[in-house]
Every structure is written in structure tokens, then in C-alpha cells.
Design an enzyme around this catalytic site. Sequence first.
Site, PDB file in Angstrom:
ATOM      1  N   ASP A   1     -43.011  10.673-115.643  1.00  0.00           N
ATOM      2  CA  ASP A   1     -43.405   9.812-114.531  1.00  0.00           C
ATOM      3  C   ASP A   1     -44.915   9.629-114.443  1.00  0.00           C
ATOM      4  O   ASP A   1     -45.681  10.321-115.115  1.00  0.00           O
ATOM      5  CB  ASP A   1     -42.854  10.363-113.205  1.00  0.00           C
ATOM      6  CG  ASP A   1     -43.054  11.873-113.060  1.00  0.00           C
ATOM      7  OD1 ASP A   1     -43.857  12.444-113.826  1.00  0.00           O
ATOM      8  OD2 ASP A   1     -42.427  12.483-112.191  1.00  0.00           O
TER       9      ASP A   1
ATOM     10  N   HIS B   1     -35.729  16.940-106.286  1.00  0.00           N
ATOM     11  CA  HIS B   1     -35.990  15.818-107.189  1.00  0.00           C
ATOM     12  C   HIS B   1     -36.344  16.293-108.598  1.00  0.00           C
ATOM     13  O   HIS B   1     -36.810  17.406-108.807  1.00  0.00           O
ATOM     14  CB  HIS B   1     -37.029  14.833-106.617  1.00  0.00           C
ATOM     15  CG  HIS B   1     -38.460  15.273-106.634  1.00  0.00           C
ATOM     16  ND1 HIS B   1     -39.303  15.061-105.571  1.00  0.00           N
ATOM     17  CD2 HIS B   1     -39.214  15.875-107.576  1.00  0.00           C
ATOM     18  CE1 HIS B   1     -40.510  15.519-105.872  1.00  0.00           C
ATOM     19  NE2 HIS B   1     -40.479  16.021-107.086  1.00  0.00           N
TER      20      HIS B   1
ATOM     21  N   ASN C   1     -37.292  19.138-102.649  1.00  0.00           N
ATOM     22  CA  ASN C   1     -36.124  18.435-102.117  1.00  0.00           C
ATOM     23  C   ASN C   1     -35.078  18.166-103.207  1.00  0.00           C
ATOM     24  O   ASN C   1     -34.182  17.357-103.026  1.00  0.00           O
ATOM     25  CB  ASN C   1     -36.543  17.116-101.440  1.00  0.00           C
ATOM     26  CG  ASN C   1     -37.185  16.139-102.427  1.00  0.00           C
ATOM     27  OD1 ASN C   1     -37.304  16.438-103.616  1.00  0.00           O
ATOM     28  ND2 ASN C   1     -37.585  14.982-101.942  1.00  0.00           N
TER      29      ASN C   1
ATOM     30  N   GLU D   1     -35.883  10.690-106.406  1.00  0.00           N
ATOM     31  CA  GLU D   1     -35.791  11.252-105.070  1.00  0.00           C
ATOM     32  C   GLU D   1     -34.344  11.229-104.562  1.00  0.00           C
ATOM     33  O   GLU D   1     -33.516  10.482-105.084  1.00  0.00           O
ATOM     34  CB  GLU D   1     -36.665  10.421-104.117  1.00  0.00           C
ATOM     35  CG  GLU D   1     -38.168  10.472-104.436  1.00  0.00           C
ATOM     36  CD  GLU D   1     -38.857  11.714-103.880  1.00  0.00           C
ATOM     37  OE1 GLU D   1     -38.232  12.796-103.870  1.00  0.00           O
ATOM     38  OE2 GLU D   1     -40.024  11.601-103.472  1.00  0.00           O
TER      39      GLU D   1
HETATM   40  C1  GLP Z   1     -43.826  16.315-108.838  1.00  0.00           C
HETATM   41  C2  GLP Z   1     -43.373  15.838-110.214  1.00  0.00           C
HETATM   42  C3  GLP Z   1     -42.135  16.574-110.674  1.00  0.00           C
HETATM   43  C4  GLP Z   1     -42.310  18.064-110.454  1.00  0.00           C
HETATM   44  C5  GLP Z   1     -42.463  18.342-108.981  1.00  0.00           C
HETATM   45  C6  GLP Z   1     -42.581  19.817-108.645  1.00  0.00           C
HETATM   46  O1  GLP Z   1     -43.256  15.616-107.801  1.00  0.00           O
HETATM   47  N1  GLP Z   1     -43.115  14.429-110.270  1.00  0.00           N
HETATM   48  O2  GLP Z   1     -41.891  16.277-112.039  1.00  0.00           O
HETATM   49  O3  GLP Z   1     -41.203  18.776-110.960  1.00  0.00           O
HETATM   50  O4  GLP Z   1     -43.645  17.680-108.553  1.00  0.00           O
HETATM   51  O5  GLP Z   1     -43.894  20.233-108.757  1.00  0.00           O
HETATM   52  P1  GLP Z   1     -44.370  21.716-108.801  1.00  0.00           P
HETATM   53  O6  GLP Z   1     -43.983  22.230-110.148  1.00  0.00           O
HETATM   54  O7  GLP Z   1     -45.851  21.654-108.628  1.00  0.00           O
HETATM   55  O8  GLP Z   1     -43.678  22.423-107.703  1.00  0.00           O
END
Ligand code: GLP
Length: 240
Positions: free
Chosen positions: A67, A138, A136, A143
Site C-alpha cells: 500500500d 486490517h 482493527n 479496512e
Molecule cells: C498500517 C499499514 C499496515 C500495517 C498496520 C499496522 O496501517 N498499512 O500494513 O500492518 O499499519 O502497523 P504496526 O505494525 O505499526 O502496528
Amino acid sequence: MKIIQTKDYAELSRRAAELIAAQVREKPDCVLGLATGSSPVGTYEELRRLCREEGLDFSRVRSVNLDEYVGLGGTDDQSYRYFMDSNLFDHVNIDKANTHVPNGRNPDAEAECAAYDAMIEALGGIDLQLLGLGPNGHIGFNEPDEVFTLPTHRVALTESTIRANKRFFEREEDVPRFAYTMGIGAIMRARRVVMVVNGPKKAEAVRRAFFGPVTPQVPASILQLHPDFTLVADAAALGL
Ligand code: GLP
């Protein structure tokens, strides 16, 4: 679904990096699906070490990222392209021309998303997809929703994701409101999926995603149906 429980983040990072390294050794021109966020930072650090000290060879590896924020370009230090360059690509012998991240600067969402899916298809699909887990549920920026969206698409970030990601920005207003994300289709077609999750803050999301029903309200829950899915999580994330 296979679960590897580790005692801490360092062990989690080593185990996930080992799985990726094994993929690269087995198929030197493999297609790696890569993720951003704080969870895989240790995994990338370990991959850098394996390249530097043990000669893990990325010269033929191709990569596709999940992404990118809409509106941010690769030189913006909050962009996911910048994250990938600074955490991995600038430190291993990968050819940058073989690394792909959606172009957040392309205002034409339809064209950008269609081109991204066509590119993944042309590469022959993803051999191993690395994922983190949003609080959440995702994955990428897929989402919670009424349906699982299959193709790469433009998504409006939820309030909870904007709050969760504001720690990386100076002010909450600076967090982009939209992103381009690979859809559930390309993720589920990946031949192998590895997710890294750590810390007590993710325990509820882990419980809902992998110990509850498969539902688009918890996008990661679809991975219960993937034929080769490995969850690498520390004891705290598996606490519930
Ligand atoms: C972002 C990214 C995800 C990632 C998520 C969790 O929203 N788009 O790919 O898995 O954050 O992030 P973290 O690993 O910092 O908790």
C-alpha cells in the site's frame, strides 16, 4: 493456519526473516510481497544482517508492496516507498527497478490500481506475502467493510487507523485520509502468507481475526482460509 509463538520481538523478527530468507534461497527470483508499519521493522533489520553477513542474495528478487498513502511521493519521509528504501532496499543488493510500491502521487486512482494489479499478474503473482495486522484487523489498508474488496483499490482510512498511524506524523491533520492498497485478491492468491504481530495491544485483533468467524468486518480473518498461512506472534499478542 500455522502459529509460531515466540518469546519476544527479537525472536519473532528472526523467525519471520528466516522464512523470507528460505524463500529467497529456494527461488532467487521470487516475488516478495512486503509490508510497512512498525511490526516488520525487526524482520527487515534481520534480513539486512543476513545479506551483509551471510550473503543472502537479493539481486534477482522482485518485490511488490501492499500500500501507499494517496498524495505522498517517494521522497516524502512518511511515504511507504521511503520506509521501504530506508528500512530495506537501500541496505541490500536488490535492484530498485524490481521493487514496486503503488504511486501515491498518481491522482487517477482507477488507472493506478488497475496498473498495479496488471503488474502483479505480469510478475506471476506473489510467492510470499509478509503482513502486519492493524488494531482493527486490517491488512494492508483493507479496512473493516461489508464485503472483501478483491482488486487493488483506493480506500478512505477509518478514524481508528488515522489515530493509530498519527504517531508517525507531526500532527493528526497531516495523516493522509486515503490510500491505495492491494486488495484481498492478490493477498489470498499469494502462494504463502506470513504475518508478524507483537505486543499486548494487538491481542484483541489476533483473537478476533484468527479465533472468531471469517468476516469482512475483520479483514485479516480471511487468512483462516489460506492454504499456507503462518502467524508469527509473540506471547503477548497471543495473550487472549
Ligand atoms: C498500517 C499499514 C499496515 C500495517 C498496520 C499496522 O496501517 N498499512 O500494513 O500492518 O499499519 O502497523 P504496526 O505494525 O505499526 O502496528
